[in-house]
Design a protein around this motif. Structure first.
Motif, PDB file in Angstrom:
ATOM      1  N   LEU A  77      23.201  34.643  58.449  1.00 49.77           N
ATOM      2  CA  LEU A  77      22.330  33.465  58.385  1.00 49.77           C
ATOM      3  C   LEU A  77      21.236  33.762  57.364  1.00 49.77           C
ATOM      4  O   LEU A  77      20.288  34.511  57.637  1.00 49.77           O
ATOM      5  CB  LEU A  77      21.720  33.159  59.759  1.00 49.77           C
ATOM      6  CG  LEU A  77      20.828  31.912  59.815  1.00 49.77           C
ATOM      7  CD1 LEU A  77      21.561  30.665  59.321  1.00 49.77           C
ATOM      8  CD2 LEU A  77      20.319  31.675  61.245  1.00 49.77           C
ATOM      9  N   ALA A  78      21.406  33.190  56.166  1.00 47.96           N
ATOM     10  CA  ALA A  78      20.477  33.479  55.063  1.00 47.96           C
ATOM     11  C   ALA A  78      19.162  32.745  55.265  1.00 47.96           C
ATOM     12  O   ALA A  78      19.104  31.683  55.898  1.00 47.96           O
ATOM     13  CB  ALA A  78      21.110  33.063  53.737  1.00 47.96           C
ATOM     14  N   ALA A  79      18.122  33.302  54.663  1.00 45.63           N
ATOM     15  CA  ALA A  79      16.768  32.783  54.884  1.00 45.63           C
ATOM     16  C   ALA A  79      16.559  31.393  54.301  1.00 45.63           C
ATOM     17  O   ALA A  79      15.700  30.652  54.783  1.00 45.63           O
ATOM     18  CB  ALA A  79      15.753  33.753  54.279  1.00 45.63           C
ATOM     19  N   HIS A  80      17.326  31.020  53.285  1.00 46.79           N
ATOM     20  CA  HIS A  80      17.116  29.696  52.681  1.00 46.79           C
ATOM     21  C   HIS A  80      17.936  28.617  53.378  1.00 46.79           C
ATOM     22  O   HIS A  80      17.910  27.460  52.973  1.00 46.79           O
ATOM     23  CB  HIS A  80      17.477  29.737  51.186  1.00 46.79           C
ATOM     24  CG  HIS A  80      18.914  30.089  50.921  1.00 46.79           C
ATOM     25  ND1 HIS A  80      19.380  31.378  50.989  1.00 46.79           N
ATOM     26  CD2 HIS A  80      19.979  29.324  50.612  1.00 46.79           C
ATOM     27  CE1 HIS A  80      20.674  31.395  50.711  1.00 46.79           C
ATOM     28  NE2 HIS A  80      21.066  30.161  50.493  1.00 46.79           N
ATOM     29  N   LEU A  81      18.694  29.012  54.386  1.00 42.12           N
ATOM     30  CA  LEU A  81      19.545  28.046  55.101  1.00 42.12           C
ATOM     31  C   LEU A  81      19.029  27.848  56.515  1.00 42.12           C
ATOM     32  O   LEU A  81      18.332  28.697  57.064  1.00 42.12           O
ATOM     33  CB  LEU A  81      20.996  28.555  55.141  1.00 42.12           C
ATOM     34  CG  LEU A  81      21.652  28.764  53.776  1.00 42.12           C
ATOM     35  CD1 LEU A  81      23.030  29.381  53.946  1.00 42.12           C
ATOM     36  CD2 LEU A  81      21.756  27.435  53.022  1.00 42.12           C
ATOM     37  N   ARG A  82      19.449  26.738  57.101  1.00 44.19           N
ATOM     38  CA  ARG A  82      19.073  26.481  58.492  1.00 44.19           C
ATOM     39  C   ARG A  82      20.327  26.511  59.341  1.00 44.19           C
ATOM     40  O   ARG A  82      21.392  26.057  58.885  1.00 44.19           O
ATOM     41  CB  ARG A  82      18.455  25.081  58.623  1.00 44.19           C
ATOM     42  CG  ARG A  82      16.970  25.051  58.395  1.00 44.19           C
ATOM     43  CD  ARG A  82      16.473  23.643  58.295  1.00 44.19           C
ATOM     44  NE  ARG A  82      16.833  23.067  57.007  1.00 44.19           N
ATOM     45  CZ  ARG A  82      16.530  21.847  56.612  1.00 44.19           C
ATOM     46  NH1 ARG A  82      15.887  21.051  57.409  1.00 44.19           N
ATOM     47  NH2 ARG A  82      16.874  21.418  55.423  1.00 44.19           N
TER      48      ARG A  82
ATOM     49  N   VAL B  23      25.957  41.762  55.101  1.00 41.91           N
ATOM     50  CA  VAL B  23      26.355  42.359  56.384  1.00 41.91           C
ATOM     51  C   VAL B  23      25.145  42.641  57.285  1.00 41.91           C
ATOM     52  O   VAL B  23      25.313  43.110  58.410  1.00 41.91           O
ATOM     53  CB  VAL B  23      27.190  43.647  56.171  1.00 41.91           C
ATOM     54  CG1 VAL B  23      28.470  43.340  55.406  1.00 41.91           C
ATOM     55  CG2 VAL B  23      26.362  44.723  55.464  1.00 41.91           C
ATOM     56  N   ARG B  24      23.964  42.380  56.785  1.00 43.96           N
ATOM     57  CA  ARG B  24      22.746  42.419  57.596  1.00 43.96           C
ATOM     58  C   ARG B  24      21.817  41.345  57.034  1.00 43.96           C
ATOM     59  O   ARG B  24      21.737  41.185  55.819  1.00 43.96           O
ATOM     60  CB  ARG B  24      22.095  43.803  57.499  1.00 43.96           C
ATOM     61  CG  ARG B  24      20.878  43.974  58.387  1.00 43.96           C
ATOM     62  CD  ARG B  24      20.336  45.401  58.308  1.00 43.96           C
ATOM     63  NE  ARG B  24      19.102  45.506  59.070  1.00 43.96           N
ATOM     64  CZ  ARG B  24      19.038  45.898  60.354  1.00 43.96           C
ATOM     65  NH1 ARG B  24      20.133  46.257  60.993  1.00 43.96           N
ATOM     66  NH2 ARG B  24      17.890  45.946  61.002  1.00 43.96           N
ATOM     67  N   ASN B  25      21.165  40.601  57.894  1.00 42.01           N
ATOM     68  CA  ASN B  25      20.308  39.535  57.381  1.00 42.01           C
ATOM     69  C   ASN B  25      19.057  40.135  56.742  1.00 42.01           C
ATOM     70  O   ASN B  25      18.364  40.952  57.359  1.00 42.01           O
ATOM     71  CB  ASN B  25      19.918  38.587  58.513  1.00 42.01           C
ATOM     72  CG  ASN B  25      21.103  37.759  59.004  1.00 42.01           C
ATOM     73  OD1 ASN B  25      21.903  37.277  58.197  1.00 42.01           O
ATOM     74  ND2 ASN B  25      21.236  37.614  60.308  1.00 42.01           N
ATOM     75  N   PHE B  26      18.805  39.741  55.502  1.00 45.93           N
ATOM     76  CA  PHE B  26      17.584  40.163  54.828  1.00 45.93           C
ATOM     77  C   PHE B  26      17.282  39.155  53.730  1.00 45.93           C
ATOM     78  O   PHE B  26      18.111  38.301  53.398  1.00 45.93           O
ATOM     79  CB  PHE B  26      17.713  41.581  54.251  1.00 45.93           C
ATOM     80  CG  PHE B  26      18.447  41.662  52.941  1.00 45.93           C
ATOM     81  CD1 PHE B  26      19.830  41.569  52.895  1.00 45.93           C
ATOM     82  CD2 PHE B  26      17.764  41.838  51.748  1.00 45.93           C
ATOM     83  CE1 PHE B  26      20.519  41.639  51.691  1.00 45.93           C
ATOM     84  CE2 PHE B  26      18.433  41.920  50.530  1.00 45.93           C
ATOM     85  CZ  PHE B  26      19.820  41.819  50.517  1.00 45.93           C
ATOM     86  N   ALA B  27      16.085  39.231  53.195  1.00 46.46           N
ATOM     87  CA  ALA B  27      15.710  38.331  52.102  1.00 46.46           C
ATOM     88  C   ALA B  27      14.875  39.108  51.097  1.00 46.46           C
ATOM     89  O   ALA B  27      14.109  40.011  51.469  1.00 46.46           O
ATOM     90  CB  ALA B  27      14.897  37.153  52.635  1.00 46.46           C
ATOM     91  N   ALA B  28      15.041  38.771  49.829  1.00 45.78           N
ATOM     92  CA  ALA B  28      14.258  39.423  48.776  1.00 45.78           C
ATOM     93  C   ALA B  28      14.102  38.450  47.622  1.00 45.78           C
ATOM     94  O   ALA B  28      15.014  37.691  47.312  1.00 45.78           O
ATOM     95  CB  ALA B  28      14.972  40.690  48.299  1.00 45.78           C
TER      96      ALA B  28
ATOM     97  N   GLY C 130      17.104  41.731  60.378  1.00 42.90           N
ATOM     98  CA  GLY C 130      17.843  42.234  61.532  1.00 42.90           C
ATOM     99  C   GLY C 130      19.351  42.160  61.396  1.00 42.90           C
ATOM    100  O   GLY C 130      19.889  41.577  60.448  1.00 42.90           O
ATOM    101  N   PRO C 131      20.046  42.780  62.351  1.00 51.14           N
ATOM    102  CA  PRO C 131      21.505  42.756  62.317  1.00 51.14           C
ATOM    103  C   PRO C 131      22.038  41.338  62.526  1.00 51.14           C
ATOM    104  O   PRO C 131      21.318  40.459  63.025  1.00 51.14           O
ATOM    105  CB  PRO C 131      21.898  43.672  63.483  1.00 51.14           C
ATOM    106  CG  PRO C 131      20.701  43.737  64.365  1.00 51.14           C
ATOM    107  CD  PRO C 131      19.506  43.503  63.502  1.00 51.14           C
TER     108      PRO C 131
END
Ligand code: SF4
Length: 742
Positions: A336-341, A455-460, A571-572
């Motif tokens: 679940l990417a940070a730019h998506l809901r 494979v792990r949720n993160f944003a940069a 997080g995972p």
């Protein structure tokens, strides 16, 4: 300041792994690139490609000003003149023949830029042509199609939870060298070592003993293009030995019985004859996957670029479902990417293909595009709707699409061509106008595509590392100006008009959920110095972890990402079923009718005579498709563009290491040096793709000095996976003999 040295952090945009880079910048030049040890996802990992980030940025062959064709050569011109040339070339074609006369090809690097993620859709909508083509149909369309049918969205692609799995079965993928594809996993080798260190195992199934296979707990050799048989043999075993256990998926899956019926003809004994994997091993694989506390099956390029690509991609997921490993930690999961809901509820319109068909071969549209295998047909075949003009954005289809010799000739016959590309390469040499975007170091970066596959949720987010090149043009501005041009607003249209319109539309979409806030309220809160930054800020703040424009002060925003140059760990992966399911039934529709209908084709091929010798591709750590061969550090050393051949075949054909071999297919002929190696199975030869830099009219001096041969001269534009339109690039029947021998 002159003489000043500083450190900058940036996400590497060169492949899907999304590693963090630590760059040393001196006098506005990148003088060193290494892994960012504080990066939340890559923890200091860097590969040889990422280490050349500065060299790529400073490549003297990289175009910095537009080019316009004058006779047989290209001349540098100013930006206004370049856009006027486009208006003069494209305008009359659009006026006389309409949008279908203009085709577009989007290359792979578009998914590595913010401009590609944000500004291509408006361009395509403005153009209004259905002749849209991309690298997806030489790469990954089967996965989109199978996931579209299974989960209701072609972008809902589960990735292996490699950091927590107990057993990973890898088919047709070489993540030790690719660092993952359709599974963003910086330092994939390190993650595989960690898997083994915690007592897990990974098994590689491939016609070639890749570097991944060499490190695996087990390597299983398989005939090219037959993974669907192996997987059906596994499904057959799971069903007949009563090993199916949906676990937490029970109640969320339909079509289970039908899949069992479809598997009936594919007994391990029967499929073993075709795929070359012994029947007892097929049964054991099924039992191991069923018995493992958690397991994940991961298939990639070798499972997509084959004649049963969609069936194979579907079966990968079927096995994950039947063993209860879909959507659970350690199995395969939906990022679940940070730019998506997240969706607000399960169930939707589902996925469909064939809303329109190509003019010449009648091939169905898939995800809004046609198979690139039919692009040459559309250019060469006269009649209403013939393609007369061509727009490429960051693509080199002359090297990367099947029967590329034919496409090369077809491009020479176009009335007009414009390319947005930093190089004068094998494709863009045909362009009348080339528009080079500023290099990656001078633009901001956020991975719209790969954070949704991580494979792990993160944003940069990475701001530009180097200042703007005064005479260069930002890629968002180039695409915005092209968009305005094709809608008749003239060559001099101001890209700010489109930037503002896009921001307005983005705010309108989110204003309602942020009740009580008007578009103007939100606009006043949007952060960012660049149009792409502002659009990203809106997406982040209204995304899955966003601050809701102040409603959740700890949430994400562009400012928060800028404050965290090493990224923010989210997080995972967490279970997302049922919310992620957008099928009409709101379930995992395990037996979609179009896929079930194609199983008969697979069954019919059980008795087919197998070819004596077939060609497959291969991936190298220092190579990424066709466009990084102009970096000296990446092409130095021994020639890697060799024809790998098993010693038994070499002896049978009287060929020795280093001999020049002639490889002949239905589509064409190439000559390549032989590399005798038992890495490939008997009956299989392998050439890497993306090479063939010896065509006249290019400006890539390093690549031209290390040309290699183009494997796509051999691949066949008429061989496609019918469900996805994906080209068959692996398992090509070929004849091989010594060059010069009759
Ligand atoms: S693995 Fe990919 S993202 Fe990481 S450094 Fe190499 S090219 Fe860059």
């Amino acid at each position: 300041m002159p003489g000043e040295t500083r450190t900058a952090y940036r996400t590497c945009p060169l492949c899907e792994a999304a590693c963090g880079l630590e760059l040393t910048v001196a006098d506005d030049r990148i003088v060193a690139s290494r892994g960012d040890s504080a990066h939340v996802f890559s923890h200091g990992f860097v590969c040889p490609k990422g280490a050349t980030f500065g060299q790529l940025s400073a490549d003297p062959d990289r175009l910095r000003r537009p080019l316009v064709r004058r006779g047989d050569s290209h001349e540098e011109v100013g930006w206004d003149e370049a856009f006027r040339a486009i208006e003069a070339g494209l305008g009359p074609i659009l006026q006389q023949y309409g949008p279908p006369a203009v085709a577009v090809y989007l290359g792979n690097p578009n998914v590595h830029t913010m401009a590609g993620g944000l500004y291509l859709s408006p361009l395509l909508r403005a153009l209004g042509s259905r002749n849209i083509f991309s690298a997806s149909t030489v790469d990954q369309m089967p996965k989109h199609v199978s996931c579209g049918y299974l989960y209701g969205s072609p972008l809902a692609i589960p990735v292996p939870d490699v950091d927590r799995t107990d057993l990973l079965l890898v088919l047709g993928a070489n993540p030790w060298e690719s660092n993952g594809s359709l599974a963003t996993a910086a330092d994939f080798p390190g993650r595989l070592k960690a898997l083994q260190a915690r007592g897990g195992r990974f098994i590689v199934v491939d016609p070639r003993r890749t570097r991944t296979a060499e490190h695996a707990d087990e390597y299983v050799a398989i005939r090219p293009g037959t993974d669907a048989y192996l997987l059906f043999g596994i499904v057959h075993t799971l069903v007949t030995e009563h090993l199916v256990d949906l676990g937490g998926l029970a109640g969320h899956v339909t079509g289970l019985t039908e899949v069992g019926e479809l598997a009936r003809p594919f007994t391990p004994d029967r499929v073993a004859e075709v795929c070359g994997v012994p029947a007892p091993r097929i049964r054991e694989l099924a039992r191991e996957l069923a018995a493992a506390p958690t397991a994940a099956v991961y298939g990639r390029i070798g499972t997509c670029t084959v004649e049963f690509g969609t069936l194979t991609s579907w079966l990968v997921d079927v096995v994950n479902v039947l063993t209860g490993n879909l959507d659970r930690p350690g199995g395969v999961m939906f990022p679940l990417a940070a730019h998506l809901r997240p969706q607000t509820r399960s169930g939707g319109k589902g996925f469909t293909v064939g809303r329109w068909h190509s003019r010449v071969r009648g091939l169905p549209e898939v995800k809004g595009e046609f198979p690139v295998a039919t692009l040459a047909d559309e250019i060469e075949t006269p009649g209403d709707g013939q393609v007369r003009a061509f727009v490429t954005v960051a693509g080199n289809p002359v090297l990367s699409t099947p029967n590329s010799g034919r496409l090369d000739r077809a491009l020479a016959g176009l009335d007009f061509m414009v390319s947005v590309d930093p190089y004068l390469n094998e494709t863009t040499r045909h362009a009348d106008v080339v528009l080079p975007p500023t290099d990656a170091a001078r633009k901001g970066h956020y991975d719209f595509s790969f954070l949704a596959l991580a494979v792990r949720n993160f944003a940069a987010y990475s701001p530009p590392v180097l200042p703007a090149d005064g005479a260069g043009m930002d890629e968002c501005d180039i695409l915005a100006r092209l968009t305005l041009l094709v809608t008749g607003q003239g060559a001099a249209a101001d890209p700010a008009v489109l930037h503002e319109r896009m921001l307005e539309q983005a705010l309108q979409r989110v204003a309602a959920p942020n009740a009580g806030r008007t578009v103007d309220d939100l606009r006043a809160m949007v952060d960012g110095e660049h149009p792409a930054e502002r659009l990203l800020d809106v997406a982040l703040r209204t995304g899955a972890y966003g601050d809701g424009f102040g409603a959740r002060p700890d949430g994400l925003s562009l400012a928060r990402l800028k404050d965290h140059p090493h990224g923010v760990d989210l997080g995972p992966l967490r279970p997302r079923i049922p919310e992620v399911l957008q099928t009409p039934s709101g379930t995992v529709e395990l037996c979609p009718a179009p896929i079930a209908a194609d199983v008969e084709r697979l069954r019919g091929a059980l008795d087919r005579q197998r070819d004596d010798l077939v060609l497959i591709g291969r991936r190298h750590l220092r190579s990424n498709n066709s466009w990084m061969h102009n970096v000296p550090a990446l092409v130095k050393g021994r020639d890697r563009c060799t024809l790998q051949m098993h010693p038994d075949d070499a002896a049978r054909l009287a060929l020795a290491d280093g001999d020049d071999a002639r490889v002949v297919s239905r589509a064409g002929t190439v000559s390549a040096p032989v590399e005798v190696t038992d890495r490939v199975m008997p009956g299989v030869v392998s050439l890497p793709h993306g090479w063939g830099h010896d065509l006249p009219g290019t400006r890539m001096a390093v690549a031209a000095a290390h040309p290699g041969v183009n494997s796509n001269v051999l691949t066949d534009e008429f061989a496609i996976d019918p469900l996805s339109g994906n080209s068959v690039l692996n398992g090509i029947p070929v004849e091989v003999k010594a060059a010069g021998r009759p």
